[in-house]
Design a protein around this motif. Structure first.
Motif, PDB file in Angstrom:
ATOM      1  N   TYR A 113      19.430  50.704 133.663  1.00  0.00           N
ATOM      2  CA  TYR A 113      20.067  51.088 134.615  1.00  0.00           C
ATOM      3  C   TYR A 113      20.563  52.462 134.049  1.00  0.00           C
ATOM      4  O   TYR A 113      19.782  53.195 133.269  1.00  0.00           O
ATOM      5  CB  TYR A 113      21.078  50.480 134.194  1.00  0.00           C
ATOM      6  N   ALA A 114      20.652  53.120 134.743  1.00  0.00           N
ATOM      7  CA  ALA A 114      21.735  54.314 134.884  1.00  0.00           C
ATOM      8  C   ALA A 114      23.976  53.836 134.845  1.00  0.00           C
ATOM      9  O   ALA A 114      23.647  53.833 136.489  1.00  0.00           O
ATOM     10  CB  ALA A 114      21.756  55.618 135.631  1.00  0.00           C
ATOM     11  N   SER A 115      24.545  53.671 134.019  1.00  0.00           N
ATOM     12  CA  SER A 115      25.639  53.717 134.635  1.00  0.00           C
ATOM     13  C   SER A 115      26.883  54.045 133.777  1.00  0.00           C
ATOM     14  O   SER A 115      26.423  55.165 132.481  1.00  0.00           O
ATOM     15  CB  SER A 115      26.154  51.952 133.426  1.00  0.00           C
ATOM     16  N   PHE A 116      28.172  54.953 134.625  1.00  0.00           N
ATOM     17  CA  PHE A 116      28.708  56.261 134.201  1.00  0.00           C
ATOM     18  C   PHE A 116      29.939  55.309 133.833  1.00  0.00           C
ATOM     19  O   PHE A 116      30.312  53.969 134.760  1.00  0.00           O
ATOM     20  CB  PHE A 116      28.665  56.743 134.976  1.00  0.00           C
ATOM     21  N   ILE A 117      30.761  55.745 133.297  1.00  0.00           N
ATOM     22  CA  ILE A 117      32.188  55.468 133.288  1.00  0.00           C
ATOM     23  C   ILE A 117      33.703  56.805 134.055  1.00  0.00           C
ATOM     24  O   ILE A 117      33.341  57.918 133.088  1.00  0.00           O
ATOM     25  CB  ILE A 117      32.815  54.954 131.761  1.00  0.00           C
ATOM     26  N   ALA A 118      33.515  56.120 135.328  1.00  0.00           N
ATOM     27  CA  ALA A 118      34.429  57.137 135.762  1.00  0.00           C
ATOM     28  C   ALA A 118      36.057  57.472 135.504  1.00  0.00           C
ATOM     29  O   ALA A 118      36.862  56.163 134.920  1.00  0.00           O
ATOM     30  CB  ALA A 118      34.368  57.115 137.093  1.00  0.00           C
ATOM     31  N   ILE A 119      36.410  58.608 135.077  1.00  0.00           N
ATOM     32  CA  ILE A 119      38.149  58.546 134.863  1.00  0.00           C
ATOM     33  C   ILE A 119      39.183  59.251 135.778  1.00  0.00           C
ATOM     34  O   ILE A 119      38.353  60.807 135.918  1.00  0.00           O
ATOM     35  CB  ILE A 119      38.358  58.736 133.489  1.00  0.00           C
ATOM     36  N   LEU A 120      39.703  58.853 136.128  1.00  0.00           N
ATOM     37  CA  LEU A 120      41.044  60.048 136.627  1.00  0.00           C
ATOM     38  C   LEU A 120      42.182  59.684 135.861  1.00  0.00           C
ATOM     39  O   LEU A 120      42.671  58.698 135.563  1.00  0.00           O
ATOM     40  CB  LEU A 120      41.184  59.755 138.467  1.00  0.00           C
ATOM     41  N   ASN A 121      42.980  61.256 135.068  1.00  0.00           N
ATOM     42  CA  ASN A 121      43.503  61.121 135.676  1.00  0.00           C
ATOM     43  C   ASN A 121      44.932  61.877 136.393  1.00  0.00           C
ATOM     44  O   ASN A 121      44.720  63.354 136.506  1.00  0.00           O
ATOM     45  CB  ASN A 121      43.743  61.950 133.833  1.00  0.00           C
ATOM     46  N   PRO A 122      45.636  61.351 136.686  1.00  0.00           N
ATOM     47  CA  PRO A 122      46.845  61.542 137.617  1.00  0.00           C
ATOM     48  C   PRO A 122      48.220  62.390 136.953  1.00  0.00           C
ATOM     49  O   PRO A 122      48.876  62.850 137.895  1.00  0.00           O
ATOM     50  CB  PRO A 122      46.617  59.917 138.395  1.00  0.00           C
ATOM     51  N   GLY A 123      47.674  62.518 135.851  1.00  0.00           N
ATOM     52  CA  GLY A 123      49.064  63.007 134.918  1.00  0.00           C
ATOM     53  C   GLY A 123      49.490  64.099 135.436  1.00  0.00           C
ATOM     54  O   GLY A 123      48.438  64.680 134.860  1.00  0.00           O
ATOM     55  N   SER A 124      50.394  64.203 134.152  1.00  0.00           N
ATOM     56  CA  SER A 124      50.266  66.003 134.007  1.00  0.00           C
ATOM     57  C   SER A 124      49.897  66.419 132.546  1.00  0.00           C
ATOM     58  O   SER A 124      50.857  67.318 132.540  1.00  0.00           O
ATOM     59  CB  SER A 124      52.098  66.215 134.012  1.00  0.00           C
ATOM     60  N   SER A 125      49.807  65.928 132.118  1.00  0.00           N
ATOM     61  CA  SER A 125      49.112  66.445 130.573  1.00  0.00           C
ATOM     62  C   SER A 125      47.665  65.491 130.251  1.00  0.00           C
ATOM     63  O   SER A 125      47.543  64.162 130.785  1.00  0.00           O
ATOM     64  CB  SER A 125      49.641  65.445 129.369  1.00  0.00           C
ATOM     65  N   SER A 126      47.322  66.414 129.553  1.00  0.00           N
ATOM     66  CA  SER A 126      45.620  65.816 128.835  1.00  0.00           C
ATOM     67  C   SER A 126      46.015  64.056 128.415  1.00  0.00           C
ATOM     68  O   SER A 126      47.190  63.613 128.145  1.00  0.00           O
ATOM     69  CB  SER A 126      44.930  66.180 128.029  1.00  0.00           C
ATOM     70  N   ALA A 127      44.822  62.973 128.989  1.00  0.00           N
ATOM     71  CA  ALA A 127      44.421  61.592 128.678  1.00  0.00           C
ATOM     72  C   ALA A 127      43.596  61.574 127.220  1.00  0.00           C
ATOM     73  O   ALA A 127      42.116  62.295 128.069  1.00  0.00           O
ATOM     74  CB  ALA A 127      44.341  60.704 129.319  1.00  0.00           C
ATOM     75  N   THR A 128      43.769  61.273 126.036  1.00  0.00           N
ATOM     76  CA  THR A 128      42.291  60.462 125.568  1.00  0.00           C
ATOM     77  C   THR A 128      42.228  59.426 126.491  1.00  0.00           C
ATOM     78  O   THR A 128      43.030  58.096 125.880  1.00  0.00           O
ATOM     79  CB  THR A 128      42.670  60.815 123.865  1.00  0.00           C
ATOM     80  N   VAL A 129      40.641  58.662 126.122  1.00  0.00           N
ATOM     81  CA  VAL A 129      39.934  57.846 126.706  1.00  0.00           C
ATOM     82  C   VAL A 129      39.102  57.718 125.370  1.00  0.00           C
ATOM     83  O   VAL A 129      37.817  58.258 125.314  1.00  0.00           O
ATOM     84  CB  VAL A 129      39.779  58.528 127.934  1.00  0.00           C
ATOM     85  N   THR A 130      39.255  56.230 124.738  1.00  0.00           N
ATOM     86  CA  THR A 130      37.807  55.662 123.573  1.00  0.00           C
ATOM     87  C   THR A 130      37.536  54.702 124.435  1.00  0.00           C
ATOM     88  O   THR A 130      37.597  53.521 125.179  1.00  0.00           O
ATOM     89  CB  THR A 130      38.666  55.400 122.733  1.00  0.00           C
ATOM     90  N   ALA A 131      35.985  54.935 124.616  1.00  0.00           N
ATOM     91  CA  ALA A 131      35.789  53.116 124.919  1.00  0.00           C
ATOM     92  C   ALA A 131      34.942  53.028 123.818  1.00  0.00           C
ATOM     93  O   ALA A 131      33.888  53.490 122.602  1.00  0.00           O
ATOM     94  CB  ALA A 131      34.508  54.065 125.544  1.00  0.00           C
ATOM     95  N   MET A 132      35.069  51.564 123.966  1.00  0.00           N
ATOM     96  CA  MET A 132      34.202  50.984 122.708  1.00  0.00           C
ATOM     97  C   MET A 132      33.654  49.893 123.321  1.00  0.00           C
ATOM     98  O   MET A 132      34.075  48.225 124.027  1.00  0.00           O
ATOM     99  CB  MET A 132      35.896  50.042 122.007  1.00  0.00           C
ATOM    100  N   TYR A 133      32.234  49.770 122.541  1.00  0.00           N
ATOM    101  CA  TYR A 133      30.939  48.930 122.727  1.00  0.00           C
ATOM    102  C   TYR A 133      30.915  47.559 122.341  1.00  0.00           C
ATOM    103  O   TYR A 133      30.939  48.096 121.342  1.00  0.00           O
ATOM    104  CB  TYR A 133      30.142  49.963 123.638  1.00  0.00           C
ATOM    105  N   PHE A 134      30.906  46.539 123.176  1.00  0.00           N
ATOM    106  CA  PHE A 134      30.662  44.982 121.975  1.00  0.00           C
ATOM    107  C   PHE A 134      29.278  44.192 122.594  1.00  0.00           C
ATOM    108  O   PHE A 134      28.933  44.267 123.446  1.00  0.00           O
ATOM    109  CB  PHE A 134      32.011  44.191 122.166  1.00  0.00           C
ATOM    110  N   ALA A 135      29.159  43.773 121.897  1.00  0.00           N
ATOM    111  CA  ALA A 135      27.607  42.952 121.482  1.00  0.00           C
ATOM    112  C   ALA A 135      27.322  42.482 120.672  1.00  0.00           C
ATOM    113  O   ALA A 135      27.573  42.979 119.316  1.00  0.00           O
ATOM    114  CB  ALA A 135      26.279  44.271 122.324  1.00  0.00           C
ATOM    115  N   GLY A 136      26.617  41.177 120.951  1.00  0.00           N
ATOM    116  CA  GLY A 136      26.567  39.576 119.526  1.00  0.00           C
ATOM    117  C   GLY A 136      27.676  39.777 118.755  1.00  0.00           C
ATOM    118  O   GLY A 136      27.639  39.653 117.586  1.00  0.00           O
ATOM    119  N   GLY A 137      28.869  40.446 118.638  1.00  0.00           N
ATOM    120  CA  GLY A 137      30.039  39.707 118.199  1.00  0.00           C
ATOM    121  C   GLY A 137      30.287  40.657 117.004  1.00  0.00           C
ATOM    122  O   GLY A 137      31.591  40.494 116.017  1.00  0.00           O
TER     123      GLY A 137
END
Length: 886
Positions: free
Chosen positions: A556-580
């Motif tokens: 697999y090749a997977s991506f996370i696409a983010i659109l920031n329509p705001g007037s200032s920068s957005a910090t996005v944090t991705a948290m990945y979970f598996a097996g508890g």
């Protein structure tokens, strides 16, 4: 007729008419007044044996059929369609309307065709069981059949009783369908029919309409038919069954066991067409006539006729009890009828029914008083009268206006929005991207598309394009062209914001927007589609993200696409979970008015092959997860490649609903369930599977916090009553998120076309409890190479009437309704509806571009639209739940 095109085109219209109580065809016919024109063009008087009337009892001698006088007899006639799908008939089985098929003198009230034979297609299920849903008992159906046959034989016409629809061993609902082979109920049917009509000297028995098993041995003798899929008109859906076939010899023996000696017609292989192996697999017995059903498909062209049935007709008696053309032309039928004459083969033209356009169905008439339909209708009319050496004037309707028909259902009102967001997008470098914009309202809408894009290797940019979307129309905008590239040009990554221009069109209440994409990239030739998002958010959840090599093979090749329509920068944090536990974290700062991308494959240490994801943003954004898979193990689908895209949900829930689901043939269905509740509590999850017959089965298990589970529907859904299945997943103790991933090798033949495709679909469910009573879909395409479906889930306990309105890019609209029983699901073939009721000759491809509004009358429901395609170098499938507002 291949793959039941006639089943779909007629049955959809008939059921719609019944559902709304509209019998306007009867009004039109009974009130029509004709003026006989001067046209006297006639098929040349024939030197063939001619019989104006029936002349039975008949017997076979060599390759000839002889009448009671010992002379050769040729059957020439018409198939009187409708009793296979309408238990109570269509209102035109009275003696006068039946008489128009036979000899007579044309009048201002009707036209006579001079057939000596009428073919009567029947349903074994209606004959044996009736149809309680239409208040039609078996006795009533048998009574209507007998009244019809008695009327026709009293006019000295032959009648062919044709077993057209069967019930797959008692499994198919209502009237059944055109399954591959007859079953045990077919034996009962013929024993009862032959006992009644064996004494009718002018009645012939056609054992089974169009056999199409996989082998000649199965055609001749009993065998097991596995995973037979066909369109069933009573549910407007496809169903799949396994059953025991009895073979043609057993059916023949059933007839003869009653003492009946009537001619028995037996159709060949390949939908009743191919008789080439009859010498190897002959039916043993007397008065056997073989039957061929030619239609203008590949392998059934003039060059194929000799080997398929022409040569055989020199040794065995052959008739064509069904044939036709549905391309608004007569070239095929002109050649076919000449061939029949040259080979002394009798024929029955299909079909005496009025259902709309003869371009989409081989209908011969425009009303039941015998008005010939253009092209093929006129051709058959002239041929039949030509055999009798009588003129064939073409009547024309008088200008007297017909009564106003009862109106169809009111159009469905689908929800709309003035603002739409799309985080993902890619054009150029092997990608083609569109925005489909549907305007279901009666007001024109001017919209602005703002692209936030970054050419490969260059800085981020913006561009705004203005698009006019007329009222009740669908518009398709090519994003590659808007951004100045093409599939072979430079690559550009983009997001889009679609906004109604309220200054230019203040009365526009909104539109619906989707984004289909097709591509050859990342070792995949496939595509994806999503419905846009109408609200930004700061938290997003995905039940599944697959990355890298997979345990079962492929990657697999997977991506996370983010659109920031705001007037200032957005910090996005991705948290990945598996097996508890949390197994990885990534952060990305996305500048204002910009599209950003997170690459999960770059996490260090490397992520497990499957993880669940929670994303949080410092200010409102929109997030999607496109994924591409190559040569993975698709379970029941085998090894597959393809792509899918989903938009993240902004809230967890205790209830998730899915209208679509299929476990037949080479389809694999999985639910991916993630417990991402921040309270870190165990979830008790129940999977409720709902089948087409209303059966509901439940399965319960526990899911630990910060864990993901893949639930295999094919394996865990024990004792399914249908392969089509909807689902509702609920949880207690913790909130969850659920995706349904399906992998497939799609193979479907219908509507005069065949489509095969490989790929997968992915959709996050509709949060419950179910509350939406209307849905909108902007995308939809029904041209050759594409199949489009609508699946409807009714979680309530009561039958619900659901109205569907289709709008195409030509501004044409068609509305119809279907009934969905409680705790059940139904499937609608959108291709069949478009071909039968929306597309018009000359519309070209815009006529196949359709958007859809779907609305219930009283109870909430769920609507999904799966699509499959194989065209222009890409193949696959997409699936979306419609926009339900909010």
């Amino acid at each position: 007729m291949s793959r039941l095109l006639k089943v779909k085109n007629i049955a959809i219209l008939f059921l719609t008419v019944v559902l709304i109580g509209v019998f306007w065809l009867k009004l039109l016919s009974s009130s029509a007044v004709y003026k006989i024109g001067n046209a006297t063009s006639v098929h040349a008087a024939s030197s063939l044996p001619y019989n104006e009337f029936a002349n039975g009892p008949y017997r076979v001698q060599g390759n000839a059929i002889l009448g009671v006088d010992g002379k050769r007899y040729l059957f020439h006639g018409i198939g009187r369609d409708s009793l296979e799908f309408a238990c109570g008939g269509d209102g035109f089985f009275d003696a006068q309307h039946l008489a128009y098929m036979g000899p007579g003198t044309n009048t201002s009230n009707g036209t006579y065709w001079y057939a000596n034979t009428v073919r009567l297609p029947l349903s074994e299920s209606y004959w044996l069981n009736g149809q309680s849903a239409r208040q039609c008992s078996a006795a009533q159906y048998q009574g209507l059949v007998k009244t019809t046959i008695d009327a026709l034989t009293s006019m000295k016409l032959n009648v062919i009783i044709d077993l057209q629809w069967t019930d797959a061993g008692g499994q198919a609902p209502g009237g059944g369908s055109g399954w591959k082979m007859p079953d045990n109920d077919s034996v009962t049917f013929w024993k009862q029919v032959a006992a009644i009509y064996g004494s009718y000297s002018n009645v012939l028995f056609e054992l089974f309409n169009e056999p199409h098993p996989d082998a000649w041995s199965c055609w001749a003798a009993p065998c097991t038919i596995t995973n037979d899929t066909s369109w069933v008109s009573d549910c407007l859906c496809t169903q799949t069954f396994t059953y025991q076939s009895v073979g043609m010899q057993v059916l023949f023996n059933a007839v003869r066991s009653t003492g009946a000696t009537n001619l028995v017609l037996i159709a060949g292989m390949n939908w009743g067409y191919d008789l080439s192996q009859i010498a190897t697999y002959p039916i043993t017995g007397s008065n056997v006539v073989y039957d061929t059903h030619p239609y203008p498909y590949n392998g059934k062209q003039p060059a194929d006729w000799d080997s398929s049935f022409g040569v055989i007709s020199n040794t065995y008696p052959v008739i064509s009890a069904e044939n036709g053309e549905y391309d608004c032309g007569t070239n095929y039928m002109n050649q076919l009828l000449s061939y029949f004459d040259a080979h002394m083969i009798g024929w029955i033209g299909w079909a005496w029914v009025s259902v709309g356009s003869p371009c989409g169905y081989p209908q011969l008439i425009t009303d039941y008083s015998g008005m010939p339909a253009a092209s093929m209708g006129i051709l058959i009319y002239r041929y039949l009268r030509g055999y009798a050496s009588v003129p064939a004037p073409i009547p024309t309707p008088s200008p007297t206006p017909s009564p106003v028909p009862t109106p169809p259902p009111s159009p469905a009102n689908g929800p709309v929005s003035k603002l739409w967001y799309f985080a993902e997008g890619r054009v150029g470098d092997g990608f083609k991207e569109w925005l489909t914009l549907a305007n279901p309202t009666n007001t024109v809408c001017q919209v602005a598309i703002e692209y936030l894009y970054t050419p490969d290797g260059k800085a981020a940019q913006t561009k705004t394009v203005s698009v006019k979307v007329p009222a009740a129309t669908r518009v398709t905008e090519w994003v590659d062209g808007d951004l100045g590239t093409s599939p072979t040009g430079p690559g550009i990554t983009d997001s889009a914001i679609v906004t109604v221009n309220s200054n230019a069109t203040p009365n526009c209440s909104g539109i619906v927007a989707e984004r289909p994409m097709y591509f050859s990239a990342l070792r995949v030739n496939s595509g994806s589609d999503v419905v846009g998002v109408t609200h930004t958010g700061t938290t997003f959840y995905f039940a599944d993200l697959a990355v890298g090599s997979q345990p079962g093979g492929g990657s697999y090749a997977s991506f996370i696409a983010i659109l920031n329509p705001g007037s200032s920068s957005a910090t996005v944090t991705a948290m990945y979970f598996a097996g508890g536990q949390q197994v990885g974290t990534q952060k990305l700062t996305v500048p204002p008015d910009t599209r950003g991308t997170i690459f999960p494959a770059s996490v260090s240490p490397r992520l497990p092959s499957r993880v669940a994801v929670v994303l949080s943003a410092s200010q409102p954004v929109v997030i999607e997860r496109p994924t591409y898979f190559n040569s993975i193990n698709g379970g029941n689908a085998g090894i597959v490649s393809g792509a899918a895209d989903v938009v993240g949900v902004q809230s967890l829930a205790n209830d998730w609903l899915f209208a679509e689901g299929y476990t037949g043939r080479q389809f694999q269905e999985n639910f991916v369930i993630a417990n991402l509740d921040p309270n870190k509590a165990q979830a008790t999850v129940t999977v409720n599977l709902e089948y087409t017959d209303g059966v509901r089965r439940s399965y319960t298990f526990t899911l630990n916090p910060q864990s993901q589970l893949i639930w295999n529907v094919n394996i865990n859904g024990l004792n399914p009553t249908s392969q089509s299945v909807s689902a509702e997943l609920t949880s207690t103790g913790a909130r969850i998120v659920v995706e349904r991933e399906m992998f497939f090798k799609y193979n479907h033949a219908a509507n005069g076309r065949t489509l095969t495709a490989m790929g997968g679909t992915d959709v996050i469910g509709q949060p419950g409890p179910v509350s939406a009573s209307a849905y909108s879909f902007a995308e939809g395409y029904t041209n050759v190479g594409y199949d489009e479906w609508l699946t409807l889930q009714n979680p309530s306990g009561n039958t619900e009437t659901i109205t569907i309105t289709l709008v195409n890019a030509k501004g044409k609209v068609y509305t119809f309704s279907v009934n969905v029983p409680g705790h059940s699901r139904s499937t609608v073939d959108i291709v069949a509806v478009v071909i039968g009721h929306l597309y018009h000759s000359g519309d070209s491809y815009p006529g196949y571009e359709v958007s859809m509004a779907v609305q219930s009358h009283s109870s909430p429901f769920v609507a999904e639209r799966p699509m499959y395609w194989n065209s222009s170098g890409t193949q696959g499938g997409t699936d979306v739940i419609g926009y339900s507002g909010g």
